[in-house]
Design a protein around this motif. Structure first.
Motif, PDB file in Angstrom:
ATOM      1  N   GLY A   5     -21.725  88.566  29.344  1.00 37.41           N
ATOM      2  CA  GLY A   5     -22.990  87.922  29.750  1.00 37.41           C
ATOM      3  C   GLY A   5     -23.214  88.899  30.930  1.00 37.41           C
ATOM      4  N   ASN A   6     -24.569  89.214  31.445  1.00 35.90           N
ATOM      5  CA  ASN A   6     -24.226  90.012  32.058  1.00 35.90           C
ATOM      6  C   ASN A   6     -26.053  89.328  32.672  1.00 35.90           C
ATOM      7  N   GLN A   7     -26.108  87.875  33.132  1.00 38.09           N
ATOM      8  CA  GLN A   7     -26.645  87.278  33.819  1.00 38.09           C
ATOM      9  C   GLN A   7     -26.222  86.889  35.149  1.00 38.09           C
ATOM     10  N   LEU A   8     -26.557  87.025  35.742  1.00 35.98           N
ATOM     11  CA  LEU A   8     -26.519  86.845  37.667  1.00 35.98           C
ATOM     12  C   LEU A   8     -27.846  85.349  37.989  1.00 35.98           C
ATOM     13  N   SER A   9     -27.325  85.090  37.938  1.00 33.54           N
ATOM     14  CA  SER A   9     -28.543  83.385  37.876  1.00 33.54           C
ATOM     15  C   SER A   9     -27.982  83.036  39.497  1.00 33.54           C
ATOM     16  N   ALA A  10     -28.597  83.643  40.865  1.00 33.07           N
ATOM     17  CA  ALA A  10     -28.523  82.864  41.636  1.00 33.07           C
ATOM     18  C   ALA A  10     -29.856  81.961  42.388  1.00 33.07           C
ATOM     19  N   ARG A  11     -30.217  80.318  42.927  1.00 29.89           N
ATOM     20  CA  ARG A  11     -31.186  79.608  43.280  1.00 29.89           C
ATOM     21  C   ARG A  11     -31.681  81.109  44.975  1.00 29.89           C
ATOM     22  N   PRO A  13     -30.931  80.948  47.678  1.00 27.56           N
ATOM     23  CA  PRO A  13     -30.188  81.145  48.614  1.00 27.56           C
ATOM     24  C   PRO A  13     -29.912  82.929  48.862  1.00 27.56           C
TER      25      PRO A  13
ATOM     26  N   GLU B 220     -20.324  77.144  37.746  1.00 31.19           N
ATOM     27  CA  GLU B 220     -21.849  77.123  38.881  1.00 31.19           C
ATOM     28  C   GLU B 220     -20.713  77.310  40.124  1.00 31.19           C
ATOM     29  N   ASP B 256     -21.134  83.573  32.035  1.00 36.56           N
ATOM     30  CA  ASP B 256     -22.649  82.919  33.206  1.00 36.56           C
ATOM     31  C   ASP B 256     -21.745  82.440  34.301  1.00 36.56           C
ATOM     32  N   VAL B 257     -22.107  83.205  35.305  1.00 35.32           N
ATOM     33  CA  VAL B 257     -22.050  83.085  36.959  1.00 35.32           C
ATOM     34  C   VAL B 257     -23.152  82.781  37.586  1.00 35.32           C
ATOM     35  N   LEU B 258     -23.205  81.288  38.071  1.00 38.92           N
ATOM     36  CA  LEU B 258     -24.400  80.799  38.310  1.00 38.92           C
ATOM     37  C   LEU B 258     -24.012  80.752  40.502  1.00 38.92           C
ATOM     38  N   ILE B 259     -24.904  81.313  41.058  1.00 33.67           N
ATOM     39  CA  ILE B 259     -24.611  81.532  42.681  1.00 33.67           C
ATOM     40  C   ILE B 259     -25.450  80.204  42.675  1.00 33.67           C
ATOM     41  N   VAL B 260     -25.008  78.959  43.036  1.00 37.50           N
ATOM     42  CA  VAL B 260     -25.983  78.022  43.389  1.00 37.50           C
ATOM     43  C   VAL B 260     -26.065  77.415  45.356  1.00 37.50           C
TER      44      VAL B 260
END
Lengths: 209, 280
Positions: A5-11, A13, B220, B256-260
């Protein structure tokens, strides 16, 4: 097995650290990790919920005791409010802080109870309010607490709505804006209620003096 | 002003019978007075006949429906009581010399100050001592445990097995795994079958062999600033993978890692308090 799972989702910040928070003061961010715990509790993590109950239980019990003037009823109200919160948490979107949300649930629960009490009361006689239980302990009867006692008695003469607004403002230090959000009325209505409560209480207290 | 002037009228405390009714027009309309135009109008017409109490009783809602006109009480000097008190609340009562010079204004301020003394005492006087709080928490949690939300059932072990784990339990293990990293806190953790068809079927109960298959995890996290973000995501993913394989025995195909959020503090706020809750 995992790792693909190669998703790095960061909002926000990650790109401009810190600014994200300043840009959005309306977010009413908790200083603590309430938001995380509320999300977890919403997903069924009852241990996270227990942390929230322990953390906010004391203030909510304080609020309910001040609104209802009776410790036993306050405990029931707070218990109901938290169970209700557990049920509603899956829909909690975190638009306001968890504590603000709890303030709202507890206040509404207490307001309903206060309103339900009123028909039993003869409007032509000031009800002799049972001195709140916490006022009845020997220490409370002491002279130095006479003003507090007089205040507690006077508070019983406020309407439920005035009482809620006034208690949130004066005893819990909420801003007028937060009270409007908590009680679900306009800012102007909150100001009006707090003013009328103060006017009533100053008169009651001056009669006492 | 005496208390008995308005005794028995809790719906409109503070209003004395000889008070002239004023119009609400200067106030911006609110939900309250909007509901009450009619009774405000009645009152203007017959200010001293007690129509007001009757109106309040009829609509039952008492104070909330008291016209905002009630808020305009003029002191004999012409100042509005509400304005005098607002100045005090804003800490600006010292800026207006009239307030100190005028006997009516200073009396009004003295009343409020006396009330404030009692309020301050009441504020310090915590009515909810700790006794009973543990019991209260216990009762709340007993109720909560009757209404758990365990989430969907997910397949455990080998494909031929018939072992399942509820989402909430697996999520707890994954969050704990992520939080074994320094300054990392985990929030939302959703786990679902990788196969969308299975995911759509997924109800609460354990399914049949056709419902078995790898799952995906969406987690998250919030972490301290010291983490370079790609490294953070990779480390979290590794911990979760390890927990899936060694601790739970669930086939996780995707994480899936979400850095919130990223916290400025060295130690994310609340983590100390959190430890007492046993989440670390």
């Amino acid at each position: 097995m995992p790792g693909n799972g190669n998703q790095l989702s960061a909002r926000a910040p990650d790109r401009d650290t810190g600014r994200g928070r300043e840009q959005d003061p309306a977010q009413d961010r908790d200083p603590s990790d309430d938001g995380l715990l509320a999300v977890r509790a919403g997903e069924g993590d009852e241990e996270a919920f227990e942390v929230l109950v322990r953390r906010h239980g004391p203030v909510m019990l304080q609020l309910a005791t001040r609104l209802l003037g009776n410790r036993t009823e306050a405990e029931d109200a707070v218990q109901d409010a938290f169970v209700n919160a557990w049920r509603k948490l899956p829909e909690f979107r975190g638009e306001s802080a968890f504590r603000t949300w709890m303030y709202r649930i507890v206040t509404n629960r207490c307001l309903n109870q206060l309103r339900a009490r009123r028909p039993a009361t003869d409007l032509d006689s000031v009800p002799e309010p049972a001195a709140p239980e916490y006022q009845s302990s020997p220490a409370r009867v002491a002279e130095s607490h006479a003003a507090t006692r007089a205040l507690a008695v006077a508070m019983a003469g406020l309407s439920p709505e005035q009482r809620a607004c006034w208690v949130l403002r004066e005893l819990h230090g909420l801003s007028y804006e937060s009270i409007a959000e908590t009680v679900g009325i306009s800012l102007q209505a909150v100001r009006g209620r707090v003013f009328r409560a103060r006017r009533y209480l100053t008169e009651a207290m001056s009669a006492w003096r | 002003m005496a208390l008995n002037a308005h005794s028995g009228r809790p719906g409109e405390p503070g209003r004395t019978p000889d008070e002239p009714a004023t119009t609400p027009d200067e106030e911006s309309p609110t939900d309250d007075n909007a509901l009450d135009e009619s009774s405000a109008a009645t009152e203007r017409a017959v200010p001293e006949t007690g129509t007001r109490e009757n109106g309040a009783r009829e609509n039952g809602a008492l104070d909330a429906r008291a016209p905002e006109a009630d808020d305009e009480e003029l002191l004999p000097c012409g100042r509005e009581l509400s304005a005098v008190w607002e100045a005090w609340e804003a800490g600006e009562s010292g800026l207006d010399p009239h307030l100190a010079d005028c006997p009516h204004c200073s009396a009004a301020l003295a009343d409020l100050a006396a009330l404030d003394d009692a309020v301050r005492e009441a504020r310090a006087d915590d009515p909810s001592d700790a006794t009973g709080l543990a019991e209260l928490t216990g009762r709340v949690m007993d109720m909560v445990r009757l209404e758990l939300r365990p989430g969907r059932s997910l397949p455990l072990g080998a494909p031929e097995d018939d072992a399942w784990i509820v989402e909430a339990a697996a999520a707890r293990a994954f969050r704990a795994a992520a939080e074994s990293l320094p300054s990392v806190r985990a929030g939302s953790c959703r786990i679902a079958p990788l196969d969308p068809a299975v995911a759509r079927r997924g109800g609460g109960a354990a399914g049949g062999p056709a419902d078995r298959g790898p799952v995906q995890v969406r987690l998250e996290v919030v972490a301290g600033l010291q983490w370079p973000l790609p490294e953070l995501a990779e480390s979290v993913r590794a911990r979760v993978a390890e927990a899936a394989e060694d601790a739970i025995g669930i086939d996780v195909a995707r994480i899936d890692v979400l850095i919130v959020d990223v916290l400025d503090e060295e130690d994310p706020a609340g983590s100390g308090e959190h430890q007492e809750g046993g989440h670390r």
